[in-house]
Design an enzyme around this catalytic site. Structure first.
Site, PDB file in Angstrom:
ATOM      1  N   LYS A 163       0.847  -1.197   0.000  1.00  0.00           N
ATOM      2  CA  LYS A 163       0.000   0.000   0.000  1.00  0.00           C
ATOM      3  C   LYS A 163       0.887   1.253   0.000  1.00  0.00           C
ATOM      4  O   LYS A 163       0.602   2.227  -0.709  1.00  0.00           O
ATOM      5  CB  LYS A 163      -0.938  -0.019   1.210  1.00  0.00           C
ATOM      6  CG  LYS A 163      -2.034  -1.058   1.056  1.00  0.00           C
ATOM      7  CD  LYS A 163      -2.769  -1.370   2.339  1.00  0.00           C
ATOM      8  CE  LYS A 163      -3.721  -2.552   2.092  1.00  0.00           C
ATOM      9  NZ  LYS A 163      -4.350  -3.068   3.306  1.00  0.00           N
ATOM     10  N   GLN A 220      -4.911  -1.656   9.632  1.00  0.00           N
ATOM     11  CA  GLN A 220      -4.647  -2.956   9.008  1.00  0.00           C
ATOM     12  C   GLN A 220      -5.127  -4.076   9.930  1.00  0.00           C
ATOM     13  O   GLN A 220      -4.731  -4.152  11.093  1.00  0.00           O
ATOM     14  CB  GLN A 220      -3.137  -3.084   8.725  1.00  0.00           C
ATOM     15  CG  GLN A 220      -2.745  -4.355   7.986  1.00  0.00           C
ATOM     16  CD  GLN A 220      -3.284  -4.410   6.553  1.00  0.00           C
ATOM     17  OE1 GLN A 220      -3.245  -3.432   5.825  1.00  0.00           O
ATOM     18  NE2 GLN A 220      -3.784  -5.570   6.162  1.00  0.00           N
ATOM     19  N   ASP A 240     -11.032   2.506   4.069  1.00  0.00           N
ATOM     20  CA  ASP A 240     -11.409   1.113   3.858  1.00  0.00           C
ATOM     21  C   ASP A 240     -12.921   0.924   3.788  1.00  0.00           C
ATOM     22  O   ASP A 240     -13.393  -0.189   3.538  1.00  0.00           O
ATOM     23  CB  ASP A 240     -10.853   0.282   5.022  1.00  0.00           C
ATOM     24  CG  ASP A 240     -10.074  -0.912   4.545  1.00  0.00           C
ATOM     25  OD1 ASP A 240      -9.969  -1.101   3.331  1.00  0.00           O
ATOM     26  OD2 ASP A 240      -9.585  -1.664   5.411  1.00  0.00           O
TER      27      ASP A 240
END
Ligand code: NDP
Length: 293
Positions: free
Chosen positions: A53, A97, A120
């Site tokens: 990422k 994460q 997200d």
């Protein structure tokens, strides 16, 4: 042989568009877009995902504000880091994460992320917006799948779709997005009886069960589009998905590979969410509407 749903190529194309947009608008905004990826603990797969990422951010000119906290960091401290990122005006997107180390409760942490910076799309408010058809950042993996289908001219409208898996991360938002695109959607899960009877009816099958090779020729109707979300490390090395590609490839009309399918598009949609949030913040017009579901 099935048409290849090439997520890697599409990801490159979308990244090129994002790069141009970031380059051309950073002066007007006074700063580049910023993404903060927060990693807690030392899960080796997460380390690879976070590195990917951050590399992707570098490629398109998004500033990374990564933080890596020790596995034993108390919940309150992780919460405080998220609150700092919420307040940081250089940051447009925040990603926590997952999975988190045991002892941390992801629910309240995800809820603490400012919904406008929810890269997200997993905040309850944004999942609710998806349910209601309101705009907001969308979950990256299913949004990436929608972009892959669209790029290959596969319109879900009027088609029967089966989503295998009902997680909040993938299966549920995937089903909602396909339904919003006017597919007739069935969600299958571990308690579904005779899975093959369901999937064989479907013109679109999205598999996100996390079971290596569970979907084979017996599950697929000739001419179906099959998207394999699963990703697994094979004991002998290399990666595989939830679909037995060698069996499904001759039957399906379209199939996403593993690797090179959904994975790269997941990362790209994270960038899309971040850049769109930045554009919104600074009143910048963007040309990304085709990627927003
Ligand atoms: P979860 O484990 O959270 O969910 C799996 C879902 O699959 C559950 O709903 C479960 O049902 C269902 N399931 C499990 N076994 C079966 C079965 N035999 N038949 C039918 N349904 C079954 O996984 P995620 O949704 O987080 O991820 C799914 C897969 O996708 C994983 O391999 C993951 O690594 C991969 N992934 C890949 C990404 C990418 O970028 N390529 C991103 C995110 C995930 P139940 O609810 O009943 O338990």
């Amino acid at each position: 042989m099935a048409q290849r749903l090439d997520g890697k190529r599409l990801a490159r194309e979308v990244e090129d568009r994002l790069k141009v947009l970031v380059e051309s608008s950073s002066a007007a905004a006074g700063r580049p877009p910023g993404l903060a990826v927060l990693r807690v603990g030392d899960d080796p797969a997460s380390a690879v995902y976070v590195a990917n990422k951050e590399k992707a951010c570098g490629r398109i000119g998004v500033a990374s504000f990564g933080a890596h906290l020790a596995a034993e960091t108390p919940q309150a401290e992780v919460l405080a880091v998220i609150e700092d990122l919420n307040a940081d005006t250089r940051v447009d997107g925040i990603l926590l994460q997952l999975p988190l180390p045991s002892g941390l409760d992801e629910g309240p942490l995800l809820q603490t992320i400012d919904p406008a910076k929810d890269a997200d799309g997993l905040h309850t408010l944004n999942l609710g917006r998806l349910l209601k058809g309101e705009s907001g950042p969308r979950s990256c993996t299913p949004a990436g799948v929608m972009a892959m289908l669209k790029s290959q001219g596969i319109d879900p409208a009027g088609k029967r779709a089966v989503v295998v898996g009902r997680s909040i991360l993938v299966g549920q938002p995937m089903a909602l997005m396909l339904q919003a695109a006017n597919a007739t959607v069935t969600i299958a899960h571990s308690r579904t009886t005779d899975l093959a009877a369901h999937t064989r009816e479907a013109e679109i099958v999205v598999v996100a069960a996390g079971r290596p090779g569970m979907i084979g020729a017996e599950h697929i109707r000739p001419g179906a589009a099959v998207v394999d979300v699963g990703i697994h490390r094979k004991p002998e090395g290399g990666l595989c998905g939830d679909v037995r590609a060698d069996e499904v490839d001759p039957i399906a009309a379209a199939l996403s590979p593993v690797p090179g399918g959904v994975g790269p598009m997941t990362v790209t949609m994270l960038l899309v969410n971040t850049v769109v949030a930045w554009c919104r913040q600074h009143g910048i017009d963007h040309n990304l509407d085709d990627l927003i579901v």
